[in-house]
Write an enzyme that holds these catalytic residues in place. Sequence first.
Site, PDB file in Angstrom:
ATOM      1  N   THR A  42      28.130  -0.634  15.148  1.00  0.00           N
ATOM      2  CA  THR A  42      28.657   0.628  14.617  1.00  0.00           C
ATOM      3  C   THR A  42      28.864   1.652  15.721  1.00  0.00           C
ATOM      4  O   THR A  42      29.930   2.258  15.827  1.00  0.00           O
ATOM      5  CB  THR A  42      27.695   1.205  13.555  1.00  0.00           C
ATOM      6  OG1 THR A  42      27.579   0.270  12.503  1.00  0.00           O
ATOM      7  CG2 THR A  42      28.217   2.517  13.000  1.00  0.00           C
ATOM      8  N   CYS A  43      27.859   1.878  16.542  1.00  0.00           N
ATOM      9  CA  CYS A  43      27.949   2.968  17.523  1.00  0.00           C
ATOM     10  C   CYS A  43      29.147   2.782  18.438  1.00  0.00           C
ATOM     11  O   CYS A  43      29.951   3.698  18.618  1.00  0.00           O
ATOM     12  CB  CYS A  43      26.662   3.040  18.343  1.00  0.00           C
ATOM     13  SG  CYS A  43      26.819   4.175  19.723  1.00  0.00           S
ATOM     14  N   CYS A  48      29.704   6.385  17.033  1.00  0.00           N
ATOM     15  CA  CYS A  48      29.499   7.406  18.076  1.00  0.00           C
ATOM     16  C   CYS A  48      30.590   7.414  19.141  1.00  0.00           C
ATOM     17  O   CYS A  48      31.129   8.470  19.471  1.00  0.00           O
ATOM     18  CB  CYS A  48      28.170   7.172  18.792  1.00  0.00           C
ATOM     19  SG  CYS A  48      26.845   6.578  17.758  1.00  0.00           S
ATOM     20  N   LYS A  51      34.320   8.080  17.842  1.00  0.00           N
ATOM     21  CA  LYS A  51      34.313   9.456  17.315  1.00  0.00           C
ATOM     22  C   LYS A  51      34.298  10.467  18.461  1.00  0.00           C
ATOM     23  O   LYS A  51      35.081  11.410  18.481  1.00  0.00           O
ATOM     24  CB  LYS A  51      33.090   9.613  16.396  1.00  0.00           C
ATOM     25  CG  LYS A  51      32.793  10.978  15.850  1.00  0.00           C
ATOM     26  CD  LYS A  51      31.972  11.886  16.731  1.00  0.00           C
ATOM     27  CE  LYS A  51      30.728  11.332  17.319  1.00  0.00           C
ATOM     28  NZ  LYS A  51      29.603  11.191  16.454  1.00  0.00           N
ATOM     29  N   GLU A 439      20.240  29.771  29.158  1.00  0.00           N
ATOM     30  CA  GLU A 439      19.173  30.667  29.616  1.00  0.00           C
ATOM     31  C   GLU A 439      18.602  31.495  28.464  1.00  0.00           C
ATOM     32  O   GLU A 439      17.470  31.970  28.524  1.00  0.00           O
ATOM     33  CB  GLU A 439      19.653  31.581  30.746  1.00  0.00           C
ATOM     34  CG  GLU A 439      20.649  32.629  30.307  1.00  0.00           C
ATOM     35  CD  GLU A 439      21.080  33.571  31.444  1.00  0.00           C
ATOM     36  OE1 GLU A 439      20.211  34.036  32.202  1.00  0.00           O
ATOM     37  OE2 GLU A 439      22.302  33.814  31.576  1.00  0.00           O
TER      38      GLU A 439
HETATM   39  P1  NDP Z   1      24.854  12.141   5.743  1.00  0.00           P
HETATM   40  O1  NDP Z   1      23.681  11.613   5.019  1.00  0.00           O
HETATM   41  O2  NDP Z   1      24.671  12.904   7.004  1.00  0.00           O
HETATM   42  O3  NDP Z   1      25.654  13.118   4.755  1.00  0.00           O
HETATM   43  C1  NDP Z   1      26.107  12.662   3.515  1.00  0.00           C
HETATM   44  C2  NDP Z   1      26.816  13.798   2.815  1.00  0.00           C
HETATM   45  O4  NDP Z   1      27.452  13.309   1.657  1.00  0.00           O
HETATM   46  C3  NDP Z   1      25.886  14.904   2.385  1.00  0.00           C
HETATM   47  O5  NDP Z   1      26.542  16.133   2.504  1.00  0.00           O
HETATM   48  C4  NDP Z   1      25.626  14.546   0.924  1.00  0.00           C
HETATM   49  O6  NDP Z   1      25.308  15.655   0.130  1.00  0.00           O
HETATM   50  C5  NDP Z   1      26.970  14.002   0.508  1.00  0.00           C
HETATM   51  N1  NDP Z   1      26.915  13.067  -0.590  1.00  0.00           N
HETATM   52  C6  NDP Z   1      26.131  11.977  -0.717  1.00  0.00           C
HETATM   53  N2  NDP Z   1      26.403  11.335  -1.864  1.00  0.00           N
HETATM   54  C7  NDP Z   1      27.363  12.044  -2.485  1.00  0.00           C
HETATM   55  C8  NDP Z   1      28.041  11.899  -3.717  1.00  0.00           C
HETATM   56  N3  NDP Z   1      27.786  10.893  -4.542  1.00  0.00           N
HETATM   57  N4  NDP Z   1      28.977  12.829  -4.041  1.00  0.00           N
HETATM   58  C9  NDP Z   1      29.240  13.850  -3.227  1.00  0.00           C
HETATM   59  N5  NDP Z   1      28.631  14.043  -2.042  1.00  0.00           N
HETATM   60  C10 NDP Z   1      27.696  13.147  -1.676  1.00  0.00           C
HETATM   61  O7  NDP Z   1      25.826  10.903   5.909  1.00  0.00           O
HETATM   62  P2  NDP Z   1      27.081  10.631   6.836  1.00  0.00           P
HETATM   63  O8  NDP Z   1      27.916   9.681   6.070  1.00  0.00           O
HETATM   64  O9  NDP Z   1      27.696  11.909   7.322  1.00  0.00           O
HETATM   65  O10 NDP Z   1      26.436   9.916   8.088  1.00  0.00           O
HETATM   66  C11 NDP Z   1      25.629   8.754   7.894  1.00  0.00           C
HETATM   67  C12 NDP Z   1      24.577   8.686   8.958  1.00  0.00           C
HETATM   68  O11 NDP Z   1      25.182   8.327  10.183  1.00  0.00           O
HETATM   69  C13 NDP Z   1      23.879  10.004   9.251  1.00  0.00           C
HETATM   70  O12 NDP Z   1      22.796  10.223   8.398  1.00  0.00           O
HETATM   71  C14 NDP Z   1      23.447   9.821  10.659  1.00  0.00           C
HETATM   72  O13 NDP Z   1      22.202   9.171  10.668  1.00  0.00           O
HETATM   73  C15 NDP Z   1      24.488   8.904  11.255  1.00  0.00           C
HETATM   74  N6  NDP Z   1      25.428   9.652  12.104  1.00  0.00           N
HETATM   75  C16 NDP Z   1      24.985  10.310  13.205  1.00  0.00           C
HETATM   76  C17 NDP Z   1      25.848  11.010  14.008  1.00  0.00           C
HETATM   77  C18 NDP Z   1      25.349  11.732  15.205  1.00  0.00           C
HETATM   78  O14 NDP Z   1      24.218  11.507  15.599  1.00  0.00           O
HETATM   79  N7  NDP Z   1      26.134  12.628  15.786  1.00  0.00           N
HETATM   80  C19 NDP Z   1      27.278  11.074  13.713  1.00  0.00           C
HETATM   81  C20 NDP Z   1      27.640  10.372  12.518  1.00  0.00           C
HETATM   82  C21 NDP Z   1      26.739   9.692  11.770  1.00  0.00           C
HETATM   83  P3  NDP Z   1      23.799  16.182  -0.054  1.00  0.00           P
HETATM   84  O15 NDP Z   1      23.467  16.938   1.184  1.00  0.00           O
HETATM   85  O16 NDP Z   1      23.870  17.013  -1.271  1.00  0.00           O
HETATM   86  O17 NDP Z   1      22.961  14.954  -0.242  1.00  0.00           O
END
Ligand code: NDP
Length: 453
Positions: A42-43, A48, A51, A439
């Site tokens: 994935t990364c 990562c 992206k 800083e």
């Molecule tokens: P996240 O868990 O970060 O966010 C999921 C989002 O989707 C939240 O806003 C959540 O809302 C919403 N959501 C979940 N289910 C539903 C639903 N059924 N209907 C509507 N909204 C929903 O997941 P991502 O997909 O963004 O990323 C997955 C993982 O990948 C991350 O947790 C992270 O570990 C990793 N990642 C890391 C990155 C980095 O380090 N820069 C970059 C990209 C990914 P709510 O908050 O209400 O639950």
Amino acid sequence: MPQYDYDLITIGAGSGGVRASRLAGKYGAKVAVVESSRVGGTCVMRGCVPKKLLVYGAVFANHFNDALGFGWRIGEPMHDWGKLIAAKNKELDRLEGVYNRMLRDSGVTVVPGRGVLADPHTVEIGGKRITGDKILIATGGWPVTPDFPGKEHVISSNEALDLPERPERVVIIGGGYIAVEFAGIFNALGSEVTLVIRTGHLLRGFDQDVCATLGEELEKKGIIIRRDCTVRSVEKTGGVYSVVFDTGDEMIADCVLAATGRAPATSNLGLEQVGVKLNAKRAISVDGQNRTSVENIFAVGDVTDRINLTPVAINEGRMFAETFFNKRPMQMDYTNVASAVFSQPPVACVGLSEADARRNHRVRLFITRFRAMKHTLSGRDERTMMKLVVDKDTDKVLGCHMVGEDAPEIIQGFAVALKAGATKAQFDATVGIHPTAAEEFVTLRDPVPETDT
Ligand code: NDP
């Protein structure tokens, strides 16, 4: 005659699996890694790396605008999405070659295909069986999409990284890491972006001031955030999509992206059949040494749903290999793991949010918000936010949070300070590097009065 074909069979050649396999190979183990897609996982292939390359491409738009304030005269900048995607893909091909070479150089055999456990020591790949003393599951996670009529029209981050054309109107469901990162990419490149979040705020789990600041900054850039809103349905008419919200209103989009979390990839691997226990989220349950409920089967990375970040998976893989193939038992420390979100502006944090800290500590807070020096001339309407959460009793810095340019680069260094248990007095005794944004973290003198509990 050895009892098994291999000392270690790893299923999944992503960040965790590759690190564990390479190290085990280096320590003399006979290792096979089974991968159904591209080596890198994935990364490197779908997360990562691609992206961040798109983020690099997108932020030029801001820099062109900034340059005007410094005396530059620039013609109308034009962006070629296809060229960016092609360049990104070329780099991914190069990286896949590097990963394959590294595995080969460590004596690891790459077995292409989907690996399924036939018994605790046997992995079946398309009818062929190989046996291993230890098995490591490192299959990662996969995007999940909410269930609503028309969900087949919705893409995930996998496809968003490879769109043939940049969509003019994008609806992004979710407000987590992936949602805000893609919102930044598409917005900077000129698309109209609507983020649909089911609660009132972005980035659940992050510090409240981080969430609020990022929301304000995204909105200033013209990203529409529909709060407390969900998608009821998506319908395709011609080449466009009609997105209906729970409020009943609808909008037309050229692309609907769900960034609604990822689920551990544990299905159809034969895990439960051989006795590997999964938790309620269907992630593999492991102990501190990454061992599953089956003595010779281990798991690292997102498939265990601990902290789902590449460097964490890499460290888990390293510690597994050190423990079982180098006689150096190691356990991962999950405290003070820094993380970053490559939104625009970016976010980075290490340690506890204010809310998490308040559960077990009396806290002092230090916050600064300012316009970065560069933007006094560029005129960019963007503010940086930096925040320290300090234990009032021990003076230890519990959390360090930033929204602003270079936040990920800055927080990496402060992560070392928090890991070392630095106090606020030690932050204060550190001489700043001037003029920088960083800083500010060592010159924050006055706690926020109203939260001085
Ligand atoms: P996240 O868990 O970060 O966010 C999921 C989002 O989707 C939240 O806003 C959540 O809302 C919403 N959501 C979940 N289910 C539903 C639903 N059924 N209907 C509507 N909204 C929903 O997941 P991502 O997909 O963004 O990323 C997955 C993982 O990948 C991350 O947790 C992270 O570990 C990793 N990642 C890391 C990155 C980095 O380090 N820069 C970059 C990209 C990914 P709510 O908050 O209400 O639950």
